[in-house]
Design a protein around this motif. Sequence first.
Motif, PDB file in Angstrom:
ATOM      1  N   ASP A 117       0.832  -1.197   0.000  1.00 52.46           N
ATOM      2  CA  ASP A 117       0.000   0.000   0.000  1.00 52.46           C
ATOM      3  C   ASP A 117       0.873   1.257   0.000  1.00 52.46           C
ATOM      4  O   ASP A 117       1.899   1.330   0.687  1.00 52.46           O
ATOM      5  CB  ASP A 117      -0.915   0.001   1.226  1.00 52.46           C
ATOM      6  N   TYR A 118       0.447   2.250  -0.754  1.00 56.14           N
ATOM      7  CA  TYR A 118       1.257   3.465  -0.910  1.00 56.14           C
ATOM      8  C   TYR A 118       1.405   4.230   0.403  1.00 56.14           C
ATOM      9  O   TYR A 118       2.469   4.778   0.693  1.00 56.14           O
ATOM     10  CB  TYR A 118       0.618   4.366  -1.966  1.00 56.14           C
ATOM     11  N   GLN A 119       0.344   4.259   1.228  1.00 58.84           N
ATOM     12  CA  GLN A 119       0.362   5.070   2.446  1.00 58.84           C
ATOM     13  C   GLN A 119       0.877   4.294   3.657  1.00 58.84           C
ATOM     14  O   GLN A 119       1.751   4.776   4.378  1.00 58.84           O
ATOM     15  CB  GLN A 119      -1.047   5.607   2.726  1.00 58.84           C
ATOM     16  N   VAL A 120       0.321   3.108   3.900  1.00 57.64           N
ATOM     17  CA  VAL A 120       0.616   2.394   5.151  1.00 57.64           C
ATOM     18  C   VAL A 120       1.346   1.073   4.932  1.00 57.64           C
ATOM     19  O   VAL A 120       1.593   0.348   5.903  1.00 57.64           O
ATOM     20  CB  VAL A 120      -0.695   2.139   5.928  1.00 57.64           C
ATOM     21  N   ASN A 124       6.656   0.279   1.494  1.00 54.95           N
ATOM     22  CA  ASN A 124       6.879   1.701   1.280  1.00 54.95           C
ATOM     23  C   ASN A 124       7.431   2.378   2.526  1.00 54.95           C
ATOM     24  O   ASN A 124       8.187   3.346   2.436  1.00 54.95           O
ATOM     25  CB  ASN A 124       5.579   2.381   0.833  1.00 54.95           C
ATOM     26  N   THR A 128      10.900   4.463   2.572  1.00 61.27           N
ATOM     27  CA  THR A 128      11.006   5.799   3.148  1.00 61.27           C
ATOM     28  C   THR A 128      12.147   5.869   4.152  1.00 61.27           C
ATOM     29  O   THR A 128      12.924   6.836   4.181  1.00 61.27           O
ATOM     30  CB  THR A 128       9.685   6.193   3.828  1.00 61.27           C
ATOM     31  N   ARG A 134       8.386   6.757  -2.174  1.00 60.47           N
ATOM     32  CA  ARG A 134       7.329   5.750  -2.170  1.00 60.47           C
ATOM     33  C   ARG A 134       6.952   5.365  -3.604  1.00 60.47           C
ATOM     34  O   ARG A 134       7.074   6.170  -4.518  1.00 60.47           O
ATOM     35  CB  ARG A 134       6.089   6.275  -1.438  1.00 60.47           C
ATOM     36  N   ALA A 136       3.880   3.623  -5.975  1.00 56.64           N
ATOM     37  CA  ALA A 136       2.478   3.176  -6.082  1.00 56.64           C
ATOM     38  C   ALA A 136       2.458   1.870  -6.872  1.00 56.64           C
ATOM     39  O   ALA A 136       2.155   1.842  -8.065  1.00 56.64           O
ATOM     40  CB  ALA A 136       1.627   4.237  -6.752  1.00 56.64           C
TER      41      ALA A 136
END
Length: 280
Positions: A117-120, A124, A128, A134, A136
């Motif tokens: 997942d890109y956010q969580v 990724n 970071t 990150r 997608a």
Amino acid sequence: VALPFVGPAALGFVVFYLWPTLRGFYFSFTAYDLLSTPQWVGLDNYKKLLTDDVFWTSVRVTVVFVLLTVIIQTIVSLGIATLMHRLTNSVVVRGVILFPFLISGVVVALVWFLMLDYQVGIVNAALTDLGLGRIAFFGDPNTALLTVAIVSVWRGMGYTALLIFAGLLTVPPQVYEAAALDGASAVRTFFTITLPLLRPVLAMVLVLTVIGSFQVFDIIAVTTKGGPVDSTRVLSYYIYQLAFTQSDFGYASAVSVVLFLAIAIISFAQLGLLRAGESD
């Protein structure tokens, strides 16, 4: 004596495979929405295929996906099988390698979807922490298809690795001993002895991998749903959309027939080109 044993399997084949296949061929010549009586339209559905841009996009995506999956999975599985053959015969190791294949495809897709997942996603997050940007994985048209192929490979490589490993066990050790006495290196032994003797097994592995890759559905249905921008809309998912989203079962059956014939032709061609029952 054999009939009572063969009978249940033959009955299951006729009921769940042969009869649905014949009905699928029939529906491909009809206009059918499941709620009304099928209307015979002849070759209209097949003519529609020739001008259907979405269909040809799905064909292109499917071919690229199959090539990615077959190449990556065969190389990785061959490497894993060779390492197992040379380093360990542990049943525990074999079980760990096979474990992903035993997991439901939906569960595998959900786990990887969360990990990437890109956010969580944990992947990724690690990128970071390393100072990298990150990615997608499932949301970028340039990476989505490759990501789906890698997830598919991760799930299936254990099974194909064990098939190749079983083939390696059939190679007589005297052949390797003779090669070593002649001064052949490990690399030369692999390419001149191991691979030629593995031809029947590799042929079977390639056919199974190609068929499975053409039929991929669950991973795409859970993760990308054919997107983004049709970059992962393979034929099997397009068939699902035609039938269960647009209720066009006649046209969906025609696409299914094309997919069936493509798999059959490619499988027979592979067996013939690789001389599946022979080795050098």
